[in-house]
Design an enzyme around this catalytic site. Sequence first.
Site, short mmCIF file in Angstrom:
data_model
loop_
_atom_site.label_atom_id
_atom_site.label_comp_id
_atom_site.label_asym_id
_atom_site.label_seq_id
_atom_site.Cartn_x
_atom_site.Cartn_y
_atom_site.Cartn_z
N ARG A 1 -3.80 -1.47 7.29
CA ARG A 1 -2.93 -2.23 6.36
C ARG A 1 -3.01 -3.52 6.68
NH1 ARG A 1 3.78 0.09 4.94
NH2 ARG A 1 3.21 -0.78 7.61
N GLU B 1 5.90 0.45 -3.68
CA GLU B 1 6.93 0.67 -2.84
C GLU B 1 8.56 -0.20 -3.67
OE1 GLU B 1 5.85 -0.08 0.52
OE2 GLU B 1 4.75 -1.99 0.25
N HIS C 1 3.59 -3.75 10.34
CA HIS C 1 4.57 -3.34 10.85
C HIS C 1 4.10 -2.95 12.46
CE1 HIS C 1 7.96 -3.41 7.47
NE2 HIS C 1 7.17 -2.87 7.17
N ASP D 1 10.96 2.03 2.03
CA ASP D 1 11.24 1.10 0.95
C ASP D 1 11.37 0.94 -0.54
OD1 ASP D 1 10.42 -2.06 2.46
OD2 ASP D 1 9.13 -0.82 2.84
N ASP E 1 -14.11 -8.59 7.22
CA ASP E 1 -15.49 -9.75 7.93
C ASP E 1 -15.29 -8.44 9.54
OD1 ASP E 1 -16.22 -10.85 6.07
OD2 ASP E 1 -15.91 -12.41 6.53
#
Length: 260
Positions: A73, A152, A48, A178, A87
């Site tokens: 995240r 969620e 987000h 959520d 990476d």
Amino acid sequence: MPAPRNTFKAALAQQRPQIGCWMSFGEASTAELMATAGFDWLVIDGEHGPNDLRSIRDQLMVTDPSPSHAVVRVPYGQDWIIKQALDAGAQTLLVPLIDTAEQAREMVRACRYAPEGIRGMGGAGSRVTRFGSISDYATTANREICLLVQVETRLGIENLDEILAVDGVDGVFIGPADLSADMGFPGNSGAPEVQDVIEAAIRKVRAAGKAAGILTLSIDGAQKHLAQGATFVAVGIDTLVLANAARSLCSDAKALLDQQ
């Protein structure tokens, strides 16, 4: 030289509570500031927050020297996204919207080099190996990667036992916003029905020997979830910390005008 030890993963395995905070600015300068605050872990939010791979990398660069462990995240559970985040230097990933054990197994495989997984062997020239200077990275990295999956939805809660049985999942993060929306309480994660489901899930995760995580925006909420058995608890979002402090300061300052 082996891959660096993931101290956050070690703390979760020992069930030592870790206090964290969300970072939603998508800027290295604010991440550098947040890394001085003393949090055990900080989320670089690629779902987000206004982030891309370069901004995630830049935030990893400024948080790595600090005591705060960066948790990235990713926007979604895709193997190519996970490969790029790893990476770039991430050691701990938080993957949203995991509803089934099969999805969880796919994420485990995406985080691991063969023969245990499908992670591409292209890290020799990347930041994660310090540009080739960590000579044994490929043979030691698997054990240091920490995978946290977000449950969620009602479906995820229904399948929680199966998700917890997946080897390689280090922790389960319960997504209150959520989950509350999926349960019919959008914008009201504090609804008693939602809180009951969250508490049961946290206790189930802890009983399975995994780490349970959650985000709350209050100290009272953190205290409650820690008492329920949560291991990694985020207690705020950087954008809201600034916004609330700025609004309070402005309100207090303008109140002085009424005293003139």
